[in-house]
Design a protein around this motif. Structure first.
Motif, PDB file in Angstrom:
ATOM      1  N   VAL A 158       0.796  -1.226   0.000  1.00 61.21           N
ATOM      2  CA  VAL A 158       0.000   0.000   0.000  1.00 61.21           C
ATOM      3  C   VAL A 158       0.828   1.275   0.000  1.00 61.21           C
ATOM      4  O   VAL A 158       0.259   2.363  -0.087  1.00 61.21           O
ATOM      5  N   SER A 159       2.149   1.162   0.092  1.00 65.17           N
ATOM      6  CA  SER A 159       2.974   2.369   0.089  1.00 65.17           C
ATOM      7  C   SER A 159       4.385   2.023  -0.371  1.00 65.17           C
ATOM      8  O   SER A 159       4.834   0.884  -0.258  1.00 65.17           O
ATOM      9  N   GLU A 160       5.065   3.035  -0.877  1.00 64.34           N
ATOM     10  CA  GLU A 160       6.463   2.854  -1.264  1.00 64.34           C
ATOM     11  C   GLU A 160       7.314   2.571  -0.034  1.00 64.34           C
ATOM     12  O   GLU A 160       8.264   1.784  -0.086  1.00 64.34           O
ATOM     13  N   ALA A 161       6.967   3.180   1.088  1.00 69.03           N
ATOM     14  CA  ALA A 161       7.721   2.939   2.322  1.00 69.03           C
ATOM     15  C   ALA A 161       7.662   1.466   2.722  1.00 69.03           C
ATOM     16  O   ALA A 161       8.667   0.894   3.144  1.00 69.03           O
ATOM     17  N   PHE A 162       6.507   0.849   2.559  1.00 68.04           N
ATOM     18  CA  PHE A 162       6.409  -0.550   2.953  1.00 68.04           C
ATOM     19  C   PHE A 162       7.087  -1.464   1.933  1.00 68.04           C
ATOM     20  O   PHE A 162       7.603  -2.514   2.297  1.00 68.04           O
ATOM     21  N   ARG A 163       7.111  -1.055   0.682  1.00 68.74           N
ATOM     22  CA  ARG A 163       7.884  -1.826  -0.303  1.00 68.74           C
ATOM     23  C   ARG A 163       9.354  -1.838   0.094  1.00 68.74           C
ATOM     24  O   ARG A 163      10.022  -2.875   0.034  1.00 68.74           O
ATOM     25  N   ARG A 164       9.867  -0.699   0.531  1.00 69.64           N
ATOM     26  CA  ARG A 164      11.269  -0.636   0.970  1.00 69.64           C
ATOM     27  C   ARG A 164      11.480  -1.497   2.217  1.00 69.64           C
ATOM     28  O   ARG A 164      12.535  -2.117   2.363  1.00 69.64           O
ATOM     29  N   TYR A 165      10.506  -1.523   3.097  1.00 71.81           N
ATOM     30  CA  TYR A 165      10.616  -2.351   4.297  1.00 71.81           C
ATOM     31  C   TYR A 165      10.722  -3.830   3.928  1.00 71.81           C
ATOM     32  O   TYR A 165      11.509  -4.582   4.513  1.00 71.81           O
ATOM     33  N   MET A 166       9.950  -4.262   2.945  1.00 71.59           N
ATOM     34  CA  MET A 166       9.947  -5.661   2.539  1.00 71.59           C
ATOM     35  C   MET A 166      11.176  -6.052   1.728  1.00 71.59           C
ATOM     36  O   MET A 166      11.540  -7.230   1.680  1.00 71.59           O
ATOM     37  N   ALA A 167      11.795  -5.092   1.073  1.00 70.76           N
ATOM     38  CA  ALA A 167      12.840  -5.375   0.086  1.00 70.76           C
ATOM     39  C   ALA A 167      13.946  -6.307   0.580  1.00 70.76           C
ATOM     40  O   ALA A 167      14.362  -7.219  -0.151  1.00 70.76           O
ATOM     41  N   PRO A 168      14.473  -6.154   1.795  1.00 69.63           N
ATOM     42  CA  PRO A 168      15.568  -7.044   2.219  1.00 69.63           C
ATOM     43  C   PRO A 168      15.141  -8.495   2.415  1.00 69.63           C
ATOM     44  O   PRO A 168      16.004  -9.370   2.526  1.00 69.63           O
TER      45      PRO A 168
END
Length: 380
Positions: A158-168
């Motif tokens: 739902v957000s770019e911030a959460f995509r970054r959180y999931m990335a690793p």
């Protein structure tokens, strides 16, 4: 096209999913679309017995942990309920919780399953003091992201911030699609009003992750400064008694109204003036969009997806998390300047209507769903 929206909580439960999914059915009511909503009733506990094997990691190394045991039993229960209740085929399944996605892919292996991740369960557990960062429970829950990537046909958040959180925690973060929730404007109707005292309100589950202890400390500072206000706290949860005691200890209990759980807070949200939620983490923060559609001024923290909604000084105010003084300063600014407060609220409402409308979400979803048409089998 026959669609299934697979939720975890029943759709009447509060949260971003419930703000959108039940209201989507009207947008899909045509000869081309057939949509159902499915969830796990609260009464289903301890029914599932099926052995679970993950493709990307061995979950049994964490099997002695109570939180993992509860998670896996819920997975088994969801799978048991799915096999019991769903007998007809679907063209596509859109899941809104990891357990729902994994259970659906197990029950319907040949059907495309899309997964929207709306929030971080492990982050909430850490902030609420239930687990420690880096603990076995934390590692187990982080491993679920990779399992979802391997098993489902598309990851959405739902957000770019959460995509970054999931990335690793996954292999191909660039393939995650960002799709904020949509909100039916008809449910949020601004009401012209003029309150003698500025009315602050917050809506959330009463848990440490939402930072209401910080809000009460900020309200105590407002009281010391003779800045008038009334605070309305809508929601319930395990921290309620602790928060009520804190309000008494800080001397702000008489300025604070604890409502408990309310099914439709949007019905009286428009009569307040300022929405404030000093969260310590938010994947998106759906309630900010809802408050904006009610034409409230927004005050939030610069965490997660909240800054993607609020541009500081333009359509709301942002402060650091865990900073009562900064929060008090922001609240004092919007309390003391009604014209500025109204301008922030008006701009927030316009952005919410253009960026987070249900029509926008429905159009995006239809395009995405049609891209999977004909890819799966409609048999169990």
């Amino acid at each position: 096209m026959r669609l299934l929206q697979a939720l975890f909580f029943p759709p009447e439960q509060p949260g971003g999913v419930s703000s959108m999914i039940p209201h989507l059915q009207e947008k899909f009511s045509s000869a081309r679309w057939e949509m159902e909503v499915f969830s796990l009733p609260k009464r289903i506990r301890g029914k599932g017995r099926e052995d679970i094997v993950f493709e990307t990691f061995d979950w049994t190394q964490y099997a002695d942990r109570p939180i993992v045991q509860k998670y896996m039993q819920t997975y088994r229960d969801y799978l048991w309920w799915t096999r019991l209740r769903l007998q007809k085929p679907y063209d596509l399944i859109h899941a809104h919780h990891p357990i729902a996605a994994l259970a659906m892919k197990t029950a319907f292996p040949d059907t495309p399953v899309l997964q929207t991740i709306h929030s971080s369960y492990e982050r909430e557990l850490i902030l609420n003091g239930k687990i420690e960062e880096g603990s076995p429970e934390h590692r187990f829950l982080l491993s679920i992201y990779r399992e979802l990537e391997a098993r489902t046909d598309r990851l959405i958040t739902v957000s770019e911030a959460f995509r970054r959180y999931m990335a690793p925690h996954i292999e191909h973060a660039d393939r995650i699609r960002i799709m904020p929730n949509g909100y039916d404007e008809r449910r949020f109707k601004p009401v012209p009003h003029e309150n003698e005292l500025p009315q602050l309100m917050t809506v959330c589950r009463l848990v440490p992750a939402k930072g209401l202890d910080v809000l009460l400390q900020a309200c105590a500072l407002l009281k010391e400064r003779d800045c008038p206000y009334v605070l309305h706290v809508i929601g319930d949860g395990p921290s309620r008694e602790e928060l009520e005691r804190l309000a008494q200890d800080l001397g702000v209990y008489d300025n604070t109204i604890f409502y408990g759980y309310t099914l439709h807070p949007e019905e009286f949200m428009p009569f307040f003036d300022i929405f404030v939620l000093p969260s310590r983490a938010e994947a998106f923060g759906s309630v900010f969009a809802e408050a904006a559609l009610c034409c409230l001024a927004l005050v939030g923290t610069s965490v997660g997806g909240v800054p993607e909604q609020i541009e500081h000084g333009v359509n709301g105010l942002l402060v650091p998390p865990d900073d009562p003084a900064a929060l008090a300063d922001a609240l004092e600014q919007v309390i003391g300047d009604p014209a500025y407060r109204y301008e922030l609220a008006r701009t927030a409402c316009e952005k919410a209507k253009s960026h987070y409308s249900l029509d926008r979400a429905a159009i995006e979803l239809k395009r995405m769903y049609l891209s999977y048409e004909g890819r799966g089998s409609r048999s169990l």
